[in-house]
Design a protein around this motif. Structure first.
Motif, PDB file in Angstrom:
ATOM      1  N   ASP A  83       0.840  -1.199   0.000  1.00 36.90           N
ATOM      2  CA  ASP A  83       0.000   0.000   0.000  1.00 36.90           C
ATOM      3  C   ASP A  83       0.880   1.256   0.000  1.00 36.90           C
ATOM      4  N   ILE A  84       0.216   2.417   0.040  1.00 37.09           N
ATOM      5  CA  ILE A  84       0.944   3.688  -0.006  1.00 37.09           C
ATOM      6  C   ILE A  84       1.889   3.833   1.177  1.00 37.09           C
ATOM      7  N   ASP A  85       1.445   3.412   2.368  1.00 33.51           N
ATOM      8  CA  ASP A  85       2.293   3.532   3.552  1.00 33.51           C
ATOM      9  C   ASP A  85       3.594   2.758   3.384  1.00 33.51           C
ATOM     10  N   THR A  86       3.502   1.568   2.777  1.00 29.12           N
ATOM     11  CA  THR A  86       4.711   0.762   2.551  1.00 29.12           C
ATOM     12  C   THR A  86       5.646   1.456   1.578  1.00 29.12           C
ATOM     13  N   ALA A  87       5.074   2.020   0.530  1.00 26.62           N
ATOM     14  CA  ALA A  87       5.893   2.732  -0.453  1.00 26.62           C
ATOM     15  C   ALA A  87       6.600   3.923   0.183  1.00 26.62           C
ATOM     16  N   VAL A  88       5.848   4.685   0.985  1.00 23.28           N
ATOM     17  CA  VAL A  88       6.445   5.846   1.657  1.00 23.28           C
ATOM     18  C   VAL A  88       7.547   5.408   2.609  1.00 23.28           C
ATOM     19  N   LYS A  89       7.317   4.324   3.345  1.00 23.86           N
ATOM     20  CA  LYS A  89       8.339   3.824   4.274  1.00 23.86           C
ATOM     21  C   LYS A  89       9.592   3.407   3.526  1.00 23.86           C
ATOM     22  N   ALA A  90       9.416   2.753   2.384  1.00 22.94           N
ATOM     23  CA  ALA A  90      10.574   2.314   1.592  1.00 22.94           C
ATOM     24  C   ALA A  90      11.413   3.503   1.135  1.00 22.94           C
ATOM     25  N   ILE A  91      10.738   4.531   0.665  1.00 25.17           N
ATOM     26  CA  ILE A  91      11.455   5.729   0.211  1.00 25.17           C
ATOM     27  C   ILE A  91      12.175   6.389   1.376  1.00 25.17           C
ATOM     28  N   ARG A  92      11.521   6.467   2.528  1.00 20.92           N
ATOM     29  CA  ARG A  92      12.152   7.083   3.701  1.00 20.92           C
ATOM     30  C   ARG A  92      13.353   6.275   4.180  1.00 20.92           C
ATOM     31  N   LEU A  93      13.311   4.961   3.986  1.00 21.30           N
ATOM     32  CA  LEU A  93      14.444   4.128   4.390  1.00 21.30           C
ATOM     33  C   LEU A  93      15.626   4.279   3.441  1.00 21.30           C
ATOM     34  N   GLY A  94      15.368   4.841   2.252  1.00 17.38           N
ATOM     35  CA  GLY A  94      16.478   5.063   1.334  1.00 17.38           C
ATOM     36  C   GLY A  94      16.305   4.475  -0.050  1.00 17.38           C
ATOM     37  N   ALA A  95      15.132   3.881  -0.355  1.00 17.92           N
ATOM     38  CA  ALA A  95      14.897   3.361  -1.702  1.00 17.92           C
ATOM     39  C   ALA A  95      14.827   4.506  -2.704  1.00 17.92           C
ATOM     40  N   HIS A  96      15.342   4.260  -3.906  1.00 22.41           N
ATOM     41  CA  HIS A  96      15.315   5.292  -4.945  1.00 22.41           C
ATOM     42  C   HIS A  96      13.922   5.444  -5.539  1.00 22.41           C
ATOM     43  N   ASP A  97      13.188   4.325  -5.674  1.00 16.64           N
ATOM     44  CA  ASP A  97      11.870   4.366  -6.318  1.00 16.64           C
ATOM     45  C   ASP A  97      11.071   3.160  -5.859  1.00 16.64           C
ATOM     46  N   PHE A  98       9.773   3.179  -6.162  1.00 21.23           N
ATOM     47  CA  PHE A  98       8.873   2.085  -5.808  1.00 21.23           C
ATOM     48  C   PHE A  98       8.001   1.808  -7.034  1.00 21.23           C
TER      49      PHE A  98
END
Length: 439
Positions: A83-98
């Motif tokens: 979901d959106i929350d997971t995507a946002v968490k991934a980006i905050r952890l340092g992922a470049h894109d989702f």
């Protein structure tokens, strides 16, 4: 072309994505779960496509492991169920894109192109930073030792302390450490701790949520999050309040920050370089600087000497600044007469290299013609800029020693060439060198 790792438990996704990327010339390896991915964790992959849900663990946990193990990797998360929350968490952890499944090859290729352009921009930024900050100029033992220590330590730890008077080049050394660190591809974020208002320190460093305080009309990242994957330079850290020091200590210990108004923490991975023109050990003894923070920061320490203790570098620095001013202003490169250079080397420089640089800029602006005389130089000196000496003999001996040392340094220690430039016999120069050394 890039070396790419694909981590996904679906066989058809791994095979089809690998095939498409292979055709574009990339070097592609695949893994079906966390266990297999960890076997490749130390390999030099530039890009990792990582599924969020894996049969033996979380892709988000694996993301943190990848970024901790090898800085500078670009991680792209993929998922068909997040979901959106997971995507946002991934980006905050340092992922470049989702990227959501089903995967679109067009989206994959656009993402790869964007990653390539980002790396080019980072490379260009570092090239321009190198032109701006350059290398440490000088051949003194102090400069050689600092350069050697940077080369030896920059890639092996993430905490540094730089001490020295104002104008000695602390930010230059911080940039050199960053350029040779494991986070060299990331951003360099400089913070003047002395200029931060006490009530805004926490917000400035760690960010805030919307509505966290009056005037917080929108959420804002802090400087530590901006430096994630790169370097944060905390200048004049000795001027921070005890409360702010406690916050910095927590970041060095946990590698996490909590924005003002939020009950969540975010991981940050950055090289921390602190600097001060004050005696931190004395501040610790006076209980105005936290001892535990001092020891956390004091992993590798660089103590920069004032310019008056490295006078043999003054001539090289002056020539460097004259050439740099000429390039920046489009003017002809000026040179100092021997008498003018001699005067330059006798000054005290309470403002250190910054003061010398400013003086050279005044020379470039106000002095006409390609050559700068000692009379012209004297008119540009600040009031009271005279070297304090105990006697004429001391002044003459000190100047002669520094002048000869500077001339020898410019000529790589070649006594014959130095004697020729000074207009004296080589045997006479040898005698002077022995006398000045007290032999």
């Amino acid at each position: 072309m890039a070396r790419i790792l694909i981590v996904d438990d679906e066989d058809n996704i791994r095979l089809s994505l690998k095939s498409a990327l292979d055709r574009r010339g990339h070097d592609v390896v695949t893994a079906a779960d966390c266990r297999q991915a960890r076997e490749f964790m130390s390999a030099p992959f530039e890009i990792v496509f990582l599924d969020v849900f894996l049969p033996d663990g979380s892709g988000l946990d694996l993301l943190k492991e990848f970024l901790t193990k090898r800085r500078g990797q670009t991680i792209v998360m993929i998922s068909g169920h997040a979901d959106i929350d997971t995507a946002v968490k991934a980006i905050r952890l340092g992922a470049h894109d989702f990227i959501e499944k089903p995967l679109s090859l067009d989206r994959i290729f656009i993402t790869l192109d964007n990653i390539g352009r980002t790396k080019q921009l980072v490379s260009e930024r570092d090239r321009l930073a190198g032109r701006l900050y350059g290398e440490m100029v000088g051949n003194s033992e102090a400069v050689r030792r600092i350069k050697d220590d940077i080369a030896r330590s920059a890639g092996k730890t993430t905490r540094f302390l730089i001490l020295g008077e104002n104008g000695t080049g602390k930010e230059l050394v911080a940039h050199l450490i960053h350029q040779q660190s494991r986070n060299s591809e990331g951003p360099f974020v400089a913070v003047n701790c002395a200029a931060l208002p006490k009530e805004l320190v926490e917000s400035e460093l760690f960010g805030h949520t919307q509505g966290a305080f009056t005037g917080a009309t929108q959420a804002r990242k802090g400087r530590f999050q901006e430096a994630n994957g790169g370097t944060i330079f905390l200048d004049e850290i000795g001027d921070m309040s005890p409360e702010a020091q406690a916050k910095i200590l927590r970041v060095t210990e946990t590698k996490e920050v909590s924005p003002v108004g939020s009950d969540r923490s975010y991981s940050v991975d950055c090289v921390i370089i602190a600097a001060s023109n004050r005696n931190l050990e004395q501040l610790v003894s006076e209980k105005t600087f936290r001892q535990d923070l001092y020891y956390r920061l004091n992993v590798v320490t660089f103590t920069l000497p004032p310019l008056r203790q490295r006078r043999e570098d003054i001539a090289a620095l002056a020539e460097h600044f004259l050439a740099r001013f000429a390039v920046e202003s489009g003017a002809e490169v000026k040179r100092l007469t021997a008498d003018a250079m001699s005067l330059l080397m006798t000054l005290e420089y309470p403002g250190n290299i910054r003061e010398l640089k400013n003086l050279i800029e005044r020379i470039g602006i106000y002095c006409e013609g390609p050559e700068v005389s000692v009379e012209q130089l004297r008119t540009l000196l600040p009031p009271g800029q005279k070297r304090q000496v105990t006697s004429l003999k001391v002044a003459v001996d000190d100047f002669e020693q520094e002048y000869i040392e500077a001339a020898l340094a410019r000529n790589g220690g070649n006594v014959a060439e130095t004697a020729r430039q000074l207009g004296i016999e080589r045997s006479h120069l040898y005698k002077k060198i022995r006398r000045l050394k007290g032999e």
